[in-house]
Design a protein around this motif. Structure first.
Motif, PDB file in Angstrom:
ATOM      1  N   LEU A  28      -1.523  -9.712 -21.570  1.00 35.01           N
ATOM      2  CA  LEU A  28      -2.434 -10.658 -22.207  1.00 35.01           C
ATOM      3  C   LEU A  28      -2.429 -10.471 -23.721  1.00 35.01           C
ATOM      4  CD1 LEU A  28      -5.553 -10.545 -19.840  1.00 35.01           C
ATOM      5  CD2 LEU A  28      -3.471 -11.921 -19.645  1.00 35.01           C
ATOM      6  N   LYS A  29      -2.826 -11.514 -24.414  1.00 36.28           N
ATOM      7  CA  LYS A  29      -2.977 -11.425 -25.858  1.00 36.28           C
ATOM      8  C   LYS A  29      -4.130 -10.487 -26.200  1.00 36.28           C
ATOM      9  CE  LYS A  29      -1.281 -16.135 -26.689  1.00 36.28           C
ATOM     10  NZ  LYS A  29      -1.668 -17.513 -27.114  1.00 36.28           N
ATOM     11  N   LYS A  30      -4.061  -9.916 -27.356  1.00 33.78           N
ATOM     12  CA  LYS A  30      -5.099  -9.001 -27.815  1.00 33.78           C
ATOM     13  C   LYS A  30      -6.466  -9.700 -27.802  1.00 33.78           C
ATOM     14  CE  LYS A  30      -6.198  -5.790 -31.602  1.00 33.78           C
ATOM     15  NZ  LYS A  30      -6.243  -4.630 -30.703  1.00 33.78           N
ATOM     16  N   GLY A  31      -7.459  -9.047 -27.202  1.00 35.64           N
ATOM     17  CA  GLY A  31      -8.806  -9.584 -27.139  1.00 35.64           C
ATOM     18  C   GLY A  31      -9.048 -10.563 -26.000  1.00 35.64           C
ATOM     19  N   ILE A  53       2.544 -12.479  -6.670  1.00 27.79           N
ATOM     20  CA  ILE A  53       1.556 -11.535  -7.189  1.00 27.79           C
ATOM     21  C   ILE A  53       2.180 -10.729  -8.326  1.00 27.79           C
ATOM     22  CG2 ILE A  53       0.132  -9.519  -6.658  1.00 27.79           C
ATOM     23  CD1 ILE A  53      -0.187 -10.625  -3.841  1.00 27.79           C
ATOM     24  N   VAL A  54       1.445 -10.646  -9.437  1.00 28.58           N
ATOM     25  CA  VAL A  54       1.916  -9.921 -10.622  1.00 28.58           C
ATOM     26  C   VAL A  54       0.860  -8.895 -11.035  1.00 28.58           C
ATOM     27  CG1 VAL A  54       3.299 -11.859 -11.456  1.00 28.58           C
ATOM     28  CG2 VAL A  54       0.909 -11.639 -12.192  1.00 28.58           C
ATOM     29  N   SER A  55       1.278  -7.937 -11.866  1.00 35.06           N
ATOM     30  CA  SER A  55       0.351  -6.976 -12.473  1.00 35.06           C
ATOM     31  C   SER A  55      -0.090  -7.517 -13.826  1.00 35.06           C
ATOM     32  CB  SER A  55       1.025  -5.619 -12.670  1.00 35.06           C
ATOM     33  OG  SER A  55       1.431  -5.070 -11.440  1.00 35.06           O
ATOM     34  N   VAL A  56      -1.375  -7.437 -14.092  1.00 37.55           N
ATOM     35  CA  VAL A  56      -1.927  -7.960 -15.341  1.00 37.55           C
ATOM     36  C   VAL A  56      -2.364  -6.785 -16.209  1.00 37.55           C
ATOM     37  CG1 VAL A  56      -3.621  -9.519 -16.369  1.00 37.55           C
ATOM     38  CG2 VAL A  56      -2.734  -9.985 -14.064  1.00 37.55           C
ATOM     39  N   TRP A  57      -1.920  -6.810 -17.481  1.00 33.82           N
ATOM     40  CA  TRP A  57      -2.178  -5.705 -18.406  1.00 33.82           C
ATOM     41  C   TRP A  57      -2.774  -6.233 -19.701  1.00 33.82           C
ATOM     42  CZ3 TRP A  57      -0.732  -0.666 -16.906  1.00 33.82           C
ATOM     43  CH2 TRP A  57       0.020  -0.597 -15.718  1.00 33.82           C
ATOM     44  N   SER A  58      -3.590  -5.397 -20.339  1.00 40.98           N
ATOM     45  CA  SER A  58      -4.128  -5.736 -21.659  1.00 40.98           C
ATOM     46  C   SER A  58      -3.061  -5.494 -22.719  1.00 40.98           C
ATOM     47  CB  SER A  58      -5.357  -4.881 -21.966  1.00 40.98           C
ATOM     48  OG  SER A  58      -4.974  -3.533 -22.198  1.00 40.98           O
ATOM     49  N   ALA A  59      -3.326  -5.963 -23.929  1.00 41.29           N
ATOM     50  CA  ALA A  59      -2.396  -5.724 -25.036  1.00 41.29           C
ATOM     51  C   ALA A  59      -2.284  -4.237 -25.342  1.00 41.29           C
ATOM     52  CB  ALA A  59      -2.875  -6.481 -26.276  1.00 41.29           C
ATOM     53  N   GLU A  60      -3.309  -3.470 -24.952  1.00 34.93           N
ATOM     54  CA  GLU A  60      -3.301  -2.014 -25.159  1.00 34.93           C
ATOM     55  C   GLU A  60      -2.661  -1.277 -23.986  1.00 34.93           C
ATOM     56  OE1 GLU A  60      -6.015  -3.947 -25.739  1.00 34.93           O
ATOM     57  OE2 GLU A  60      -5.719  -3.904 -27.912  1.00 34.93           O
ATOM     58  N   PHE A 118      -4.070  -1.293 -17.334  1.00 34.91           N
ATOM     59  CA  PHE A 118      -4.013  -2.132 -16.135  1.00 34.91           C
ATOM     60  C   PHE A 118      -5.347  -2.843 -15.948  1.00 34.91           C
ATOM     61  CE2 PHE A 118      -4.943  -2.792 -11.634  1.00 34.91           C
ATOM     62  CZ  PHE A 118      -3.848  -3.556 -11.247  1.00 34.91           C
ATOM     63  N   LEU A 119      -5.265  -4.142 -15.637  1.00 40.49           N
ATOM     64  CA  LEU A 119      -6.477  -4.933 -15.434  1.00 40.49           C
ATOM     65  C   LEU A 119      -6.662  -5.359 -13.987  1.00 40.49           C
ATOM     66  CD1 LEU A 119      -6.219  -7.194 -18.616  1.00 40.49           C
ATOM     67  CD2 LEU A 119      -7.773  -5.260 -18.264  1.00 40.49           C
ATOM     68  N   ALA A 120      -5.613  -5.924 -13.382  1.00 37.62           N
ATOM     69  CA  ALA A 120      -5.758  -6.453 -12.019  1.00 37.62           C
ATOM     70  C   ALA A 120      -4.404  -6.911 -11.493  1.00 37.62           C
ATOM     71  CB  ALA A 120      -6.735  -7.628 -12.001  1.00 37.62           C
ATOM     72  N   TYR A 121      -4.369  -7.173 -10.178  1.00 35.89           N
ATOM     73  CA  TYR A 121      -3.270  -7.903  -9.562  1.00 35.89           C
ATOM     74  C   TYR A 121      -3.716  -9.356  -9.431  1.00 35.89           C
ATOM     75  CZ  TYR A 121      -1.412  -3.309  -8.304  1.00 35.89           C
ATOM     76  OH  TYR A 121      -0.932  -2.025  -8.345  1.00 35.89           O
ATOM     77  N   ALA A 122      -2.768 -10.277  -9.582  1.00 32.30           N
ATOM     78  CA  ALA A 122      -3.145 -11.691  -9.606  1.00 32.30           C
ATOM     79  C   ALA A 122      -2.021 -12.577  -9.091  1.00 32.30           C
ATOM     80  CB  ALA A 122      -3.504 -12.106 -11.032  1.00 32.30           C
TER      81      ALA A 122
END
Length: 394
Positions: free
Chosen positions: A6-9, A38-45, A48-52
């Motif tokens: 994901l983009k920062k913020g 299904i993919v892994s979702v990550w922050s810009a930092e 790990f955030l979630a599977y989606a």
């Protein structure tokens, strides 16, 4: 598994457990996932955030499923989610009620899946590419958990087009439903048509509200607009309404209502069915000087999105203005909106405008909402789509 950064913020929604991330929040996709994969979702930092579920054809590019990185989303995961959803509704079903919503999409952590029970048949709506990819697993689990006679596909909603899916309808497993399935809700019997009926076949989201309104109808004249298969009409007659007029533009709805009157042994002399556009019919009643003691306005979704909100507000205002003019002084108006884009406060404001235009004073007696088999997940307020007001029009 493919990673999506994901983009920062832009990670706030995921951190707060909201299940949607829009396409504009995506920075990088490390690979070429298929729509529904299904993919892994990550922050810009790189947290790990979630599977989606991923879908590059939809404004909602990611539909979040699981926030525990160590939990695999597989058939056992779907089985656990389905079992939990079904178990939470068991007490809703009884000798007097054999129909309810068993799975409510994001509210039950299964974005894009709706399952309704109609006696021994199930109706499925699949509204996301992710659920479409595991449809066979879903059917297997539902067969194992519920042993239905048949499972019918009602994935004919416009939402599928936003996921780049074709609309589908037909038998998925088991026996084809008969022309009419007999169901019971709060002791009232209904013949419903899954194959040709609106949505999934029957609006079980008004179960509680039908009972509430019926308390106000004894010895009263009732006008039930957008009556469909007659939920408010039948409950009013059963409660002792002196006469009920039911209006719907659908010939099938009127035919089904007539079936339901007979099923419940209710007098045809106390009920009139009119196949007509509701707005036109309200104007006819006004020209004729007709008045009613109780009026129900339960229209279809006027605002499918926020972009349609202004137009929908005008439609709701005009409909309610006409309704208020047809009520006896002190009459009862039950008015609803099933548009998710119209929140309760906006709806109240629309009703205030309608009352002003009609030259009426209005009191709010009760607020209506959707029943417990349509729960609202606290992290997903968009799931609260049905709202209504019980009004006294002075």
């Amino acid at each position: 598994m493919i990673d999506v950064i994901l983009k920062k913020g832009k990670e706030k929604a995921a951190v707060l457990r909201h299940p949607w991330i829009f396409s504009g929040a995506l920075d990088k996709v490390k690979g070429k996932p298929l729509n529904g994969e299904i993919v892994s979702v990550w922050s810009a930092e790189k947290e790990f955030l979630a599977y989606a579920y991923y879908n590059d054809q939809s404004r909602v590019a990611l539909r979040l499923l699981e926030w525990d990185q160590n939990t695999e989303v597989n058939k056992a995961w779907y089985q656990q989610k389905l079992k939990s959803a079904i178990a939470s509704r068991k007490h809703v079903l009884s000798e007097n009620t054999n129909t309810c919503r068993l799975v409510f999409s994001e509210a039950d952590f299964l974005p894009g899946l709706i399952v309704d029970k109609y006696a021994d048949f199930l109706s499925l709506q699949i509204l996301s590419a992710g659920i479409e990819t595991v449809k066979d697993d879903i059917i297997d689990i539902l067969r194992e958990e519920l042993n239905p006679i048949g499972i019918f596909d009602k994935s004919d909603a416009g939402a599928r087009k936003h996921e780049n899916l074709e609309v589908t309808q037909g038998l998925l497993w088991g026996e084809t439903p008969p022309e009419f399935i007999e169901v019971k809700e709060n002791g009232v019997v209904y013949h419903i048509n899954i194959a040709d009926g609106q949505k999934s076949g029957f609006y079980c989201d008004q179960r509680d509200n039908r009972l509430i309104l019926a308390e106000y109808t004894k010895d009263k004249t009732v006008l039930d607009c957008f009556c469909y298969s007659g939920g408010f009409s039948l409950n009013s007659l059963k409660q002792g309404a002196s006469h009920v007029t039911s209006v719907d533009s659908s010939a099938l709805a009127i035919e089904t209502l007539q079936h339901n009157l007979t099923l419940n042994g209710l007098s045809q002399d106390k009920q009139t069915s009119i196949q007509s556009d509701v707005n036109k019919q309200l104007r006819v009643f006004k020209e004729e000087g007709k008045k009613f003691d109780v009026l129900v306005l339960d229209p279809p979704k006027y605002a499918p999105s926020r972009s349609a909100l202004d137009r929908a507000a005008r439609a709701y205002k005009d409909l309610n203005r006409l309704g208020m003019l047809l009520l006896e002084s002190g009459g009862i108006l039950a008015t609803f909106s099933c548009s998710g884009a119209v929140d309760l406060e906006t709806f109240k404001q629309i009703i205030a405008w309608a009352a002003l235009d009609a030259g009426k004073e209005v009191q709010i007696i009760k607020q209506f909402s959707q029943p417990e088999d349509h729960p609202v997940r606290i992290s997903f307020p968009e799931g609260e789509y049905l709202k209504g007001l019980l009004l006294r029009v002075l």
